[in-house]
Design a protein around this motif. Structure first.
Motif, mmCIF file in Angstrom:
data_model
loop_
_atom_site.group_PDB
_atom_site.id
_atom_site.type_symbol
_atom_site.label_atom_id
_atom_site.label_comp_id
_atom_site.label_asym_id
_atom_site.label_seq_id
_atom_site.Cartn_x
_atom_site.Cartn_y
_atom_site.Cartn_z
ATOM 1 N N LEU A 104 -26.978 -18.955 38.387
ATOM 2 C CA LEU A 104 -25.996 -20.031 38.333
ATOM 3 C C LEU A 104 -24.710 -19.573 37.644
ATOM 4 O O LEU A 104 -23.608 -19.918 38.072
ATOM 5 N N ALA A 105 -24.850 -18.771 36.594
ATOM 6 C CA ALA A 105 -23.683 -18.353 35.818
ATOM 7 C C ALA A 105 -22.793 -17.393 36.586
ATOM 8 O O ALA A 105 -21.560 -17.478 36.517
ATOM 9 N N HIS A 106 -23.396 -16.470 37.316
ATOM 10 C CA HIS A 106 -22.611 -15.400 37.942
ATOM 11 C C HIS A 106 -22.485 -15.533 39.467
ATOM 12 O O HIS A 106 -21.485 -15.083 40.034
ATOM 13 N N LEU A 107 -23.479 -16.140 40.114
ATOM 14 C CA LEU A 107 -23.461 -16.192 41.579
ATOM 15 C C LEU A 107 -23.257 -17.597 42.121
ATOM 16 O O LEU A 107 -22.894 -17.762 43.284
ATOM 17 N N GLY A 108 -23.507 -18.617 41.297
ATOM 18 C CA GLY A 108 -23.330 -19.995 41.752
ATOM 19 C C GLY A 108 -24.379 -20.399 42.772
ATOM 20 O O GLY A 108 -25.503 -19.879 42.798
ATOM 21 N N ASP A 109 -24.013 -21.329 43.645
ATOM 22 C CA ASP A 109 -24.907 -21.822 44.693
ATOM 23 C C ASP A 109 -24.907 -20.828 45.855
ATOM 24 O O ASP A 109 -23.996 -20.823 46.676
ATOM 25 N N ARG A 110 -25.943 -20.011 45.930
ATOM 26 C CA ARG A 110 -25.964 -18.948 46.936
ATOM 27 C C ARG A 110 -26.177 -19.474 48.348
ATOM 28 O O ARG A 110 -26.016 -18.724 49.310
ATOM 29 N N THR A 111 -26.537 -20.756 48.485
ATOM 30 C CA THR A 111 -26.698 -21.322 49.821
ATOM 31 C C THR A 111 -25.358 -21.738 50.427
ATOM 32 O O THR A 111 -25.289 -22.071 51.608
ATOM 33 N N SER A 112 -24.285 -21.716 49.613
ATOM 34 C CA SER A 112 -22.984 -22.187 50.092
ATOM 35 C C SER A 112 -22.083 -21.067 50.598
ATOM 36 O O SER A 112 -20.953 -21.322 51.000
ATOM 37 N N TYR A 113 -22.585 -19.834 50.552
ATOM 38 C CA TYR A 113 -21.793 -18.708 51.036
ATOM 39 C C TYR A 113 -22.724 -17.569 51.440
ATOM 40 O O TYR A 113 -23.930 -17.604 51.183
ATOM 41 N N ILE A 114 -22.157 -16.554 52.065
ATOM 42 C CA ILE A 114 -22.901 -15.358 52.443
ATOM 43 C C ILE A 114 -22.522 -14.238 51.482
ATOM 44 O O ILE A 114 -21.338 -13.919 51.329
ATOM 45 N N GLY A 115 -23.515 -13.675 50.820
ATOM 46 C CA GLY A 115 -23.279 -12.575 49.894
ATOM 47 C C GLY A 115 -23.526 -11.237 50.561
ATOM 48 O O GLY A 115 -24.087 -11.149 51.655
ATOM 49 N N MET A 116 -23.122 -10.182 49.884
ATOM 50 C CA MET A 116 -23.295 -8.845 50.446
ATOM 51 C C MET A 116 -24.767 -8.462 50.571
ATOM 52 O O MET A 116 -25.162 -7.780 51.513
ATOM 53 N N GLY A 147 -13.927 -18.642 59.350
ATOM 54 C CA GLY A 147 -14.544 -19.849 58.812
ATOM 55 C C GLY A 147 -15.824 -19.624 58.038
ATOM 56 O O GLY A 147 -16.407 -20.580 57.511
ATOM 57 N N VAL A 148 -16.273 -18.389 57.937
ATOM 58 C CA VAL A 148 -17.501 -18.076 57.204
ATOM 59 C C VAL A 148 -17.147 -17.723 55.758
ATOM 60 O O VAL A 148 -16.397 -16.775 55.514
ATOM 61 N N PRO A 149 -17.655 -18.494 54.780
ATOM 62 C CA PRO A 149 -17.373 -18.161 53.375
ATOM 63 C C PRO A 149 -18.210 -16.964 52.920
ATOM 64 O O PRO A 149 -19.440 -16.980 53.015
ATOM 65 N N ILE A 150 -17.544 -15.957 52.417
ATOM 66 C CA ILE A 150 -18.218 -14.727 51.980
ATOM 67 C C ILE A 150 -17.820 -14.445 50.536
ATOM 68 O O ILE A 150 -16.649 -14.569 50.171
ATOM 69 N N LYS A 151 -18.822 -14.110 49.731
ATOM 70 C CA LYS A 151 -18.560 -13.687 48.357
ATOM 71 C C LYS A 151 -19.184 -12.318 48.130
ATOM 72 O O LYS A 151 -20.371 -12.128 48.375
ATOM 73 N N ALA A 152 -18.358 -11.396 47.666
ATOM 74 C CA ALA A 152 -18.858 -10.075 47.303
ATOM 75 C C ALA A 152 -18.837 -9.957 45.787
ATOM 76 O O ALA A 152 -17.828 -10.271 45.147
ATOM 77 N N HIS A 153 -19.961 -9.546 45.217
ATOM 78 C CA HIS A 153 -20.044 -9.300 43.780
ATOM 79 C C HIS A 153 -20.295 -7.811 43.583
ATOM 80 O O HIS A 153 -21.376 -7.315 43.903
ATOM 81 N N ASP A 190 -21.446 -14.501 29.890
ATOM 82 C CA ASP A 190 -22.110 -15.809 29.941
ATOM 83 C C ASP A 190 -21.703 -16.631 31.153
ATOM 84 O O ASP A 190 -22.121 -17.783 31.296
ATOM 85 N N GLY A 191 -20.872 -16.057 32.029
ATOM 86 C CA GLY A 191 -20.458 -16.753 33.237
ATOM 87 C C GLY A 191 -19.117 -17.451 33.137
ATOM 88 O O GLY A 191 -18.602 -17.976 34.130
ATOM 89 N N THR A 192 -18.525 -17.476 31.948
ATOM 90 C CA THR A 192 -17.215 -18.120 31.774
ATOM 91 C C THR A 192 -16.137 -17.367 32.550
ATOM 92 O O THR A 192 -16.059 -16.141 32.494
ATOM 93 N N LEU A 193 -15.307 -18.118 33.273
ATOM 94 C CA LEU A 193 -14.229 -17.495 34.048
ATOM 95 C C LEU A 193 -13.164 -16.907 33.125
ATOM 96 O O LEU A 193 -12.626 -17.593 32.256
ATOM 97 N N LEU A 194 -12.880 -15.627 33.313
ATOM 98 C CA LEU A 194 -11.807 -14.963 32.574
ATOM 99 C C LEU A 194 -10.520 -14.934 33.382
ATOM 100 O O LEU A 194 -9.428 -15.167 32.852
ATOM 101 N N HIS A 195 -10.666 -14.619 34.670
ATOM 102 C CA HIS A 195 -9.517 -14.570 35.583
ATOM 103 C C HIS A 195 -9.977 -15.139 36.922
ATOM 104 O O HIS A 195 -11.102 -14.887 37.360
ATOM 105 N N GLU A 196 -9.106 -15.885 37.568
ATOM 106 C CA GLU A 196 -9.495 -16.522 38.827
ATOM 107 C C GLU A 196 -8.344 -16.488 39.821
ATOM 108 O O GLU A 196 -7.171 -16.653 39.453
#
Length: 387
Positions: free
Chosen positions: A27-39, A103-109, A168-174
């Motif tokens: 939850l802290a670093h990846l969020g809701d993984r069902t709402s996007y496609i990860g690497m 239209g496909v939401p993608i998040k790369a970590h 801890d998951g707090t946003l530093l830069h966005e």
């Protein structure tokens, strides 16, 4: 019996704690993984589309062993990060890239991004994987994941899609461009385009005792296109599943021999394993066989360690003679290695000798195939757990 119950209670407590840690970190670093496609989703879809979709839509009931394996990866990653930071390097851990592809939401970590500013202008991506045994070559799914990462970093370089979080998951830069984020976080000046920088990616595989690096890999448009295509396919399958248009049975699964099927949490009703003959009376025999194989693996490892110690003892004794211990004697000696045929080297030599890849009208590979002999068929017992 009481001791066994207390032991199981302790195991259950550790399992519960690991589940809580995993849930919190996700939850802290990846969020809701069902709402996007990860690497990692893209890499798994490359291997088995059904498993990738199942991981998105079905709850998981990971065993303690599975949880330990997953956490081992996080622990290794944390250790690597500490090692890099201790050297005074500019390290971006878990750099996040938010991207839209048709239209496909993608998040790369990205596990780690090392940054050198002007005049070097070098970027190095490190993807960390933990394994029981180091692979001789990288897995295709890991390579696709890595190429997706470097591809998005290059393509999104000057777009406000980069974010960075604290431990801890707090946003530093966005929602910054990559140069903006590096300037805000490190005070580094980077060029306006990725073409003006040296960008490479590395795959770092770690076991409990060894480490192996694969790379470097550069930007590859074809590999990026492949990764994005798999993201679009998985997103479409996810939408169809949620709408009730398809079930898991309609999605392709890994074909042929695929060792990771045994570890898949959703293999209980996989169409790859059609309904067979029911013989539950043999369950105890299979459990015993599995336990014996685990014991053999542990014994093989212990034997190897003891042999290594005794070789060291003999070497330090400074003798080539036998060492007498009472009821046993031991000695270390050097034996010649096994002779094998290097097929690729032979092919190159033949082509060089005859100044062509064709010898007397015969293709070199055909000539080599004529000299091969296939052994007799043999029976093989395959056992796969139903999770």
């Amino acid at each position: 019996m009481e001791h066994k119950d207390r032991t199981e209670g302790l195991r259950a407590l550790i399992k519960q704690g690991l589940q809580a840690v995993a849930h919190k970190d996700t939850l802290a670093h990846l969020g809701d993984r069902t709402s996007y496609i990860g690497m990692s989703d893209i890499g798994q879809h490359w291997e088995c589309p059904r498993a990738a979709l199942a991981r998105k839509v079905l709850p998981t009931t990971s065993s303690l062993e599975r949880l330990l394996t997953l956490q081992r990866g996080h622990w290794f990653e944390s250790g690597v990060g500490q090692a890099l930071v201790s050297l005074g390097l500019h390290v971006l851990p878990q750099l996040e890239i938010n991207w839209q592809h048709h239209g496909v939401p993608i998040k790369a970590h990205l596990d780690f991004v090392l940054v050198w500013g002007a005049p070097v202008n070098a970027i190095r991506i490190l993807e960390v994987k933990s394994t029981d045994k180091l692979p001789s070559s990288p897995h295709d799914s890991h390579l696709l994941q890595l190429h997706g990462q470097i591809g998005l970093l290059v393509k999104a370089w000057n777009k406000p899609v980069f974010s960075l979080r604290a431990e801890d998951g707090t946003l530093l830069h966005e929602k910054m461009t990559f140069p903006q984020l590096c300037h805000a976080h490190f005070g580094l000046q980077l060029p306006a385009t990725a073409a003006e920088a040296s960008v490479e990616a590395w795959l770092l595989c770690l076991s409990m005792k060894e480490v192996r690096a694969f790379g470097p890999y550069g930007f590859n448009q074809a590999m990026l296109d492949t990764a994005l295509d798999h993201a679009a396919q998985l997103w479409g399958e996810l939408a169809d599943f949620r709408a009730g248009h398809i079930s898991l049975a309609h999605v392709d699964c890994a074909q042929g021999f695929y060792p990771l099927c045994a570890y898949c949490e959703h293999n209980n009703d996989c169409p790859k394993f059609p309904q067979g003959v029911q013989m539950p009376q043999w369950e105890p025999a299979l459990e015993k066989l599995a336990a014996l194989k685990e014991q053999r693996a542990a014994l093989d490892s212990e034997i190897k360690e003891m042999e290594t110690v005794l070789k060291l003892v003999h070497r330090q004794a400074g003798t080539r003679d036998w060492v007498d211990t009472g009821n046993y004697r031991f000695r270390m000696s050097v034996t010649a290695g096994r002779t094998t045929l290097d097929r690729d080297a032979l092919r190159d030599e033949l082509a060089e000798i005859f100044h062509s890849e064709h010898v007397g009208g015969i293709d070199v590979d055909t000539l080599l195939a004529r000299c091969e002999r296939t052994g007799s068929p043999f029976e093989k017992l395959s056992i796969s757990p139903i999770n």
